[in-house]
Design an enzyme around this catalytic site. Structure first.
Site, PDB file in Angstrom:
ATOM      1  N   HIS A   1      -4.333   2.222   6.516  1.00 52.21           N
ATOM      2  CA  HIS A   1      -4.473   2.251   5.069  1.00 52.21           C
ATOM      3  C   HIS A   1      -3.852   3.526   4.516  1.00 52.21           C
ATOM      4  O   HIS A   1      -4.029   4.605   5.086  1.00 52.21           O
ATOM      5  CB  HIS A   1      -5.954   2.206   4.670  1.00 52.21           C
ATOM      6  CG  HIS A   1      -6.572   0.853   4.808  1.00 52.21           C
ATOM      7  ND1 HIS A   1      -7.299   0.269   3.799  1.00 52.21           N
ATOM      8  CD2 HIS A   1      -6.573  -0.036   5.817  1.00 52.21           C
ATOM      9  CE1 HIS A   1      -7.723  -0.921   4.196  1.00 52.21           C
ATOM     10  NE2 HIS A   1      -7.296  -1.120   5.419  1.00 52.21           N
TER      11      HIS A   1
ATOM     12  N   CYS B   1       0.807  -1.220   0.000  1.00 52.12           N
ATOM     13  CA  CYS B   1       0.000   0.000   0.000  1.00 52.12           C
ATOM     14  C   CYS B   1       0.842   1.272   0.000  1.00 52.12           C
ATOM     15  O   CYS B   1       0.440   2.285  -0.565  1.00 52.12           O
ATOM     16  CB  CYS B   1      -0.943  -0.007   1.194  1.00 52.12           C
ATOM     17  SG  CYS B   1      -0.153  -0.560   2.711  1.00 52.12           S
TER      18      CYS B   1
END
Length: 256
Positions: A187, A113
């Site tokens: 995230h 990510c």
């Protein structure tokens, strides 16, 4: 992020295929600048810390214009519910090619990510026009941009030079890197002003790029309107549930 285990996980978080595992990156300027400049972002652009979303003196410390924000946000229950509600009405992204207003990468790489967040920042808006010709990033995007969602994700997974560049900086942050098999609740979300003038929210575990609204010419990715459409909106989602949202945020801007 968002490795699926079938426990309250939305479809948009399920990887398309089992892929390699990266070492998760820390969201700080030292790490991201070294990676960005290694793959082909010019030294004239660099990431800087954003210490506040509200204090005008602290915001004034960031060089302008800001082309993109790269944030890390924990997956709280309130944010999960908001994401699930929004994703339920969305189709999976079907775009491809240079005419698309935002270049988006679906995440199939475990702990990839951070790299994907960086790619979202530098592959869109003004930074996309400043990439060093012939660099690893330029060559990668030449192959990636014409592809559809799944093929683009597969290309990133199979591009060994991107993996090696990411791994080379993975242990240079201030916190200990996750061990193989460990999960993170954080995230990476990129908030980028596109060449079309819109603020794009880009996260590899969603169904596609999300247009958060238009910005006028003198509004950059750290402007009041961009903050309200972007990161402050996410903070408010958690605030409405009666909690605090810890996050980190760095800005891509001209080097000084």
């Amino acid at each position: 992020m968002g490795e699926a285990d079938g426990k309250g996980v939305t479809l948009s978080e399920v990887p398309h295929e089992c892929a390699k595992t990266f070492t998760m990156l820390e969201n700080n300027p030292e790490v991201m600048n070294e990676l960005a400049h290694t793959i082909g972002v010019p030294k004239e652009l660099s990431f800087r810390d954003v210490y506040s979303l509200y204090d005008s003196d602290m915001l004034a410390m960031v060089p302008r214009p800001v082309f993109a924000l790269l944030t890390t946000i924990p997956m709280t229950e309130a944010w999960r519910q908001a994401r699930d509600t929004e994703d339920a009405d969305l189709e999976w992204y079907k775009g491809a090619g240079p005419a698309e207003p935002a270049i988006w990468f679906r995440q199939t790489i475990i702990h990839g990510c951070g790299l994907i967040g960086l790619l979202h920042c530098v592959s869109n808006g003004v930074p996309s026009e400043l990439i060093v010709p012939g660099s690893e990033l330029a060559n990668f995007l030449r192959k990636a941009v014409p592809l559809g969602m799944d093929e683009r994700a597969r290309l990133l997974n199979e591009t060994e030079s991107m993996y090696q560049a990411s791994e080379a900086v993975a242990h240079k942050g201030d916190t200990e890197a996750l061990k193989p098999g460990e999960d993170s609740i954080h995230h990476f979300v990129a908030l980028v002003k596109g060449l079309d003038g819109n603020l794009w929210e880009l996260e590899g575990s969603r169904k596609g790029p999300l247009n958060r609204g238009s910005l006028v010419e003198n509004e950059d990715a750290l402007s009041e309107r961009a903050l309200e459409l972007g990161i402050r909106r996410l903070v408010d989602i958690q605030g409405s549930a009666g909690g605090h949202l810890p996050f980190s945020c760095i800005a891509l801007a001209p080097s000084v």
